[in-house]
Structure formats: structure tokens, C-alpha cells
Design a protein around this motif. Sequence first.
Motif, PDB file in Angstrom:
ATOM      1  N   LEU A  34      11.487   3.831  -0.886  1.00  0.00           N
ATOM      2  CA  LEU A  34      10.306   3.975  -1.787  1.00  0.00           C
ATOM      3  C   LEU A  34       9.354   3.860  -1.255  1.00  0.00           C
ATOM      4  CD1 LEU A  34      12.094   2.669  -5.253  1.00  0.00           C
ATOM      5  CD2 LEU A  34      11.476   5.026  -4.459  1.00  0.00           C
ATOM      6  N   SER A  35       9.103   2.565  -0.728  1.00  0.00           N
ATOM      7  CA  SER A  35       7.823   1.977   0.068  1.00  0.00           C
ATOM      8  C   SER A  35       7.520   2.868   1.025  1.00  0.00           C
ATOM      9  CB  SER A  35       7.989   0.714   0.429  1.00  0.00           C
ATOM     10  OG  SER A  35       8.933   0.513   1.695  1.00  0.00           O
ATOM     11  N   ALA A  36       8.101   3.660   1.809  1.00  0.00           N
ATOM     12  CA  ALA A  36       7.892   4.526   2.725  1.00  0.00           C
ATOM     13  C   ALA A  36       7.132   5.765   2.134  1.00  0.00           C
ATOM     14  CB  ALA A  36       8.989   5.238   3.605  1.00  0.00           C
ATOM     15  N   ARG A  37       7.740   6.070   0.952  1.00  0.00           N
ATOM     16  CA  ARG A  37       7.071   7.425   0.417  1.00  0.00           C
ATOM     17  C   ARG A  37       5.871   6.905  -0.025  1.00  0.00           C
ATOM     18  NH1 ARG A  37      11.764   9.877  -3.316  1.00  0.00           N
ATOM     19  NH2 ARG A  37      12.879  10.121  -1.253  1.00  0.00           N
ATOM     20  N   ARG A  38       5.770   5.711  -0.750  1.00  0.00           N
ATOM     21  CA  ARG A  38       4.582   5.359  -1.373  1.00  0.00           C
ATOM     22  C   ARG A  38       3.338   5.264  -0.475  1.00  0.00           C
ATOM     23  NH1 ARG A  38       5.274   0.019  -2.918  1.00  0.00           N
ATOM     24  NH2 ARG A  38       7.224   0.751  -3.947  1.00  0.00           N
ATOM     25  N   ARG A  40       3.413   6.652   2.718  1.00  0.00           N
ATOM     26  CA  ARG A  40       3.025   8.226   3.232  1.00  0.00           C
ATOM     27  C   ARG A  40       2.052   9.109   2.323  1.00  0.00           C
ATOM     28  NH1 ARG A  40       7.939  11.198   3.837  1.00  0.00           N
ATOM     29  NH2 ARG A  40       8.899   9.168   4.245  1.00  0.00           N
ATOM     30  N   ALA A  41       2.288   8.733   0.781  1.00  0.00           N
ATOM     31  CA  ALA A  41       1.475   9.577   0.017  1.00  0.00           C
ATOM     32  C   ALA A  41       0.146   8.768   0.029  1.00  0.00           C
ATOM     33  CB  ALA A  41       2.150   9.331  -1.426  1.00  0.00           C
ATOM     34  N   ALA A  42       0.012   7.490  -0.065  1.00  0.00           N
ATOM     35  CA  ALA A  42      -1.263   6.953  -0.014  1.00  0.00           C
ATOM     36  C   ALA A  42      -2.369   7.410   1.324  1.00  0.00           C
ATOM     37  CB  ALA A  42      -1.237   5.258  -0.172  1.00  0.00           C
ATOM     38  N   LEU A  43      -1.551   7.269   2.420  1.00  0.00           N
ATOM     39  CA  LEU A  43      -2.314   7.798   3.501  1.00  0.00           C
ATOM     40  C   LEU A  43      -2.734   9.171   3.585  1.00  0.00           C
ATOM     41  CD1 LEU A  43      -2.688   6.801   6.322  1.00  0.00           C
ATOM     42  CD2 LEU A  43      -0.826   7.735   7.312  1.00  0.00           C
ATOM     43  N   HIS A  44      -1.697   9.812   3.041  1.00  0.00           N
ATOM     44  CA  HIS A  44      -2.109  11.505   2.844  1.00  0.00           C
ATOM     45  C   HIS A  44      -3.206  11.506   2.054  1.00  0.00           C
ATOM     46  CE1 HIS A  44      -1.294  15.551   3.087  1.00  0.00           C
ATOM     47  NE2 HIS A  44      -1.404  15.746   1.887  1.00  0.00           N
ATOM     48  N   GLU A  45      -3.414  10.961   0.874  1.00  0.00           N
ATOM     49  CA  GLU A  45      -4.537  10.927   0.100  1.00  0.00           C
ATOM     50  C   GLU A  45      -5.670  10.433   0.720  1.00  0.00           C
ATOM     51  OE1 GLU A  45      -5.702   9.009  -4.317  1.00  0.00           O
ATOM     52  OE2 GLU A  45      -3.576   9.070  -4.005  1.00  0.00           O
ATOM     53  N   ALA A  46      -5.561   9.468   1.297  1.00  0.00           N
ATOM     54  CA  ALA A  46      -6.633   8.778   1.902  1.00  0.00           C
ATOM     55  C   ALA A  46      -7.336  10.091   3.031  1.00  0.00           C
ATOM     56  CB  ALA A  46      -6.687   7.543   2.464  1.00  0.00           C
TER      57      ALA A  46
ATOM     58  N   ARG B 221       7.633   2.730  10.258  1.00  0.00           N
ATOM     59  CA  ARG B 221       6.752   3.727  10.031  1.00  0.00           C
ATOM     60  C   ARG B 221       6.093   3.599   9.103  1.00  0.00           C
ATOM     61  NH1 ARG B 221      11.136   8.788  10.543  1.00  0.00           N
ATOM     62  NH2 ARG B 221      10.385   9.473  12.762  1.00  0.00           N
ATOM     63  N   THR B 222       6.472   2.913   8.030  1.00  0.00           N
ATOM     64  CA  THR B 222       5.852   2.572   6.804  1.00  0.00           C
ATOM     65  C   THR B 222       4.742   1.553   7.181  1.00  0.00           C
ATOM     66  OG1 THR B 222       7.819   2.839   5.426  1.00  0.00           O
ATOM     67  CG2 THR B 222       6.140   1.664   4.503  1.00  0.00           C
ATOM     68  N   LEU B 229      -3.961   3.433   7.218  1.00  0.00           N
ATOM     69  CA  LEU B 229      -4.708   3.567   5.873  1.00  0.00           C
ATOM     70  C   LEU B 229      -5.782   2.412   5.928  1.00  0.00           C
ATOM     71  CD1 LEU B 229      -4.784   4.772   2.939  1.00  0.00           C
ATOM     72  CD2 LEU B 229      -3.188   3.293   2.211  1.00  0.00           C
ATOM     73  N   ARG B 230      -5.141   1.187   6.140  1.00  0.00           N
ATOM     74  CA  ARG B 230      -6.266   0.187   6.105  1.00  0.00           C
ATOM     75  C   ARG B 230      -7.375   0.512   7.270  1.00  0.00           C
ATOM     76  NH1 ARG B 230      -2.202  -3.624   5.589  1.00  0.00           N
ATOM     77  NH2 ARG B 230      -1.883  -3.852   7.931  1.00  0.00           N
ATOM     78  N   ALA B 231      -7.053   0.919   8.299  1.00  0.00           N
ATOM     79  CA  ALA B 231      -8.123   1.177   9.402  1.00  0.00           C
ATOM     80  C   ALA B 231      -9.037   2.504   8.779  1.00  0.00           C
ATOM     81  CB  ALA B 231      -7.780   1.595  10.474  1.00  0.00           C
TER      82      ALA B 231
END
Lengths: 65, 250, 221
Positions: A34-38, A40-46, B221-222, B229-231
Motif C-alpha cells: 500500500l505504501s509503495a502504491r501511495r 508511486r502515485a504521489a511521485l507520478h502526480e508531482a 523502492r518506496t 518526490l522530496r527532491a
Amino acid sequence: MADFLAMGGYAAFVWSAYGVTALVLAGLGLATVLSARRARAALHEAEQQIQGRRRTSRAQARAQR
Amino acid sequence: MQRFANPGQFLRLAAVVQPWAAGVGAVATAVGLYFALFLSPADYQQGDTVRIMYVHVPAAWMALSIYLGLAVAAALSLVWKHPLADVAARAMAPIGAAFTALCLITGSLWGQPMWGTWWVWDARLTSVLVLFFLYLGHIALANAFDDADRGARAAAVLALVGVVNLPIIKFSVDWWNTLHQPASVMRLGGPTIHGAMLAPLLLMWAAYMGYFVVVLITRMRTELAERRLRALQLNAEQATRMTASAVEAG
Amino acid sequence: MSAVVALIGRDLRLALRTPGDSATVVAFFVIAVALFPFGVGPEPQLLARIASGVIWVTALLACLLSLDRLFALDFEDGSLDLILLAACPVELTVLAKCAAHWLIAGLPLVITSPLLALVLNLPFDAWPTLLGALALGTPILSLIGAVGAALVLGARRGGVLLPLLVLPLYIPTLILGVAAVEAAASGLSATPHLLLLGALLAFAVPVTAVAGAAALRQAAE
């Protein structure tokens, strides 16, 4: 089969040991997924946002010219 | 600049290793459970409770070896400042804590029918309990700082101090235990292990290892995604600040 | 060396100006020990049996109570940065801070302990061992505690975090310290336990100096 499930009278202990093991490992696995999915989604959005911003700023620059 | 250290090589390696680890782990789980629950004989003294050993003992092995892995990662982080070491340590600690907790719980479930009590202040049990506390401290410290890097480095120092202390704790608990011999407790690990019991032990250990590698890689990976993301957010902030000052100046 | 002496002198002067700090630690020690008879009952035999453990565990907690002041005040007002900039190696700085902490918080505990041994009915034969064991053990508590205190500098809820980090590492000291007193109370030789405690202290000095210095450098970055 009933004999096997009874575990020689120690069913409660044997099966709860295996059950707890399965439960804890599955729980940690689920939390990890779940945290991996979260993340990845946040990174994708950014990343999308940044690309979008770049595109608009480029468009603005072109319009100014 | 280390925040941007390219983890590409790791990600490529991880993509290759992860499916293999998952496969080996799944097969070992299936075969190991079959061995543990069907093929292996019931112990002539302990009856079927001996089957608890196959989930309990490998969990103890995992608990210890993951802590050693944590210490190695800590050394890599502090001495060589390898950026992946912090990521690995942060990902490892919760898995190690889970296996330590499992070792304690299943041990307790084994102790009740065999010793007639859920908990004995036996040297081994006590040492594992302390190991669990060390894991908890590590996780809490790593997450206690607003700056993730600072948390990782503080936790690395703690992991090294912990690993130096582990033999001392083990020794002192043994010493304490010989002074206070617990009354009429059947000692474990006395008889040599029969081959029919060794096979499921090793198989379950392989299953745990497979699980560990798969979960570790996913967590790493997470963590890498979160760092990126922070960067990105930091960069975006700087960019807007720069354009703002450029507008003011212009 | 003069830097070390100056640092210890500074901390002692600071402590002397606020004598409440030492007094609070001692007061906690006495009050917490005084709670035990209410918890387990006033029979003299029972109290004598648990006296060594009660005194040691309470000393551990009292020491813990004073740890967050070890570096935190210097960290907050910025003097820690200046201390680290001084020519003295950081490892020696850690040891100097520990020495000062022991003089401020540890030594008062050692001095008060006979009073508590008296009220808990500890056999008189064990008193010298209790003093000796505490004198050897409390510096270990300061040393290990210093590493923990340096690690939590700047952390959220550092005060709550510190016991979680430090208490597991205190277990060997507790075991050896109690074992020494119990041996003496039951008429056996306490020497092996005291020797082990001394070995632990000798081992703790270099290890905690290095670890504490590493932690301090990170905190000051």
C-alpha cells in the motif's frame, strides 16, 4: 483429516502459531504494498505537475515573444 | 548532491532479483509447509507441538541476521556514505522487528504446552526480547527527525552501538540466568536435531528469506520514490523562488 | 587536557548555580524507592530480598531523568557548536561531559544509596559492595546515556525517545550491579561481579566516546 487438524491435542497452539506467522507477514506485506502504491502515485502526480508547469511557462514565454 | 545519487543500477538489479526471490520464496513456502505439517514426524517427547519449531526457529535466525544486516548497512552509511545504505537500513528495520515479534509470539505459544507457562525469563527468550527493544528504538529514532537524512544517520550510530552491545547483553543475560536458575524448565535445543526436522527448518528459512528479499526491495523502492518526490518538491520550491526574485529584479 | 578540565569545570559551575538539578535527581531516587514498600508490603525480609534490585532500577531511572540536560541545553543556546569547534577532540569532549554528568547526577546517587539500603533493610555486609557497584556502574550509565542524549538532539519528542534507546543498553550494567550486591548479601564473594562491572566500564569508555562523538558531529551539522 480430523486427526491432522487436532495436532495430537495441541491444535490451539500449533495452528495459532502458524496463523500468527501468516497474519503478521501478510500484514507487513500489505502495508508495504500500500505504501509503495501511495508513493508511486504521489511521485507520478508531482512529475506530471512539473512537466505541466514547464509546458505552460514555455507557452507563456512564446506568447510574450 | 547525494540526494540525487542515481539509484538506477540498484533498481535494475532489483527488477531482476525480485521475481526470482518471490518464486523461490513461494516454492519454499509450499514445500516447507508440506514438510513441516505432514512429512516431519511428531517428536517423541513434545508431540505435535514440535511443528511450532518450523515457524519459530527460522524467525529467530531472521531476527538476528537482519539486525546484523542493519549494522552492516549502518557501517556502509557512516563510513562510506553510501546513499543506498540508509535506504536499506530504513527498509530493513520493520521487517526485522516483525520477525523478532513472531519469534517471541510463537515461542510463547510453544512454551505454554511444553513448559506450562507463556513466558519464562530464560536466557534466550530474554535476549530476544531485548533485541526486539533494540529494533523498536532504531525505528523510533530513524523516524524522529524532520530531516530524514539526520534520522538515518542517528539510527545508523544506534545500530552500531546496538550490535557492539548485543554480545554483552547475551553474555550478561546468560550470567544472570545461571544465577537465577528457573525452576524445572525443560531446556530446548538439547538433543541433536534429526534430519527429518532439519529439512523443514531450512525450507521455512528459505521461505522467510524469499519473503524478506521481496519486501525489502519493495520498501527500498518506496523509500527511493519518496526521496525523489522530496527532491522534486524542493527543486520546484527553489524554481518558483528564483522566478519570483527574477521578476522583482526585472 | 586543559580543555577537558575547563569543560568539566564549566559544567560543574553551571550545576552549582542551579543546585536544584542534582537535588531533583536525588529526590526522585529517594521517593521512587520509598514507593516500593507501599507496593509490595512492609515485611523486612521481603524488602531485604528486593533491596538491591529496587535501588539499582531506581538509580537507572534517576540517571535517565537527568540525561536530557546533558547536551540539550548547550545544543539549544548554541554553545555546543563552540565546544565542538574547540581544539579538543570531540571524543574527549564527550568523556568530559560524561564526567561532569556523573559528578552532578551519578555521585549524589551513590552517596544517597546507604540511606535507602537502611530503609530497605539490606544486610549490612552488602553495603560496601552496593557502594562499590554503584560507583563502578553509574559512570557506565552516564556514558551510555551520553550516546543516547547526543543521538536525540533535535529530534521530535526526544525526551520520550531517550529511554527507549538507552534502557535496553543498560541491562548488562543492571544485571552485574544487582548480582554483585546479591552475592554480598548472601555471604558470597562479590569480586567476580565487580571485576566484570569494571571491565564493562573500561570497555564502555572508548566505545561510547567514539559513538557519542559521531552522534554529536551529526547533530551539529
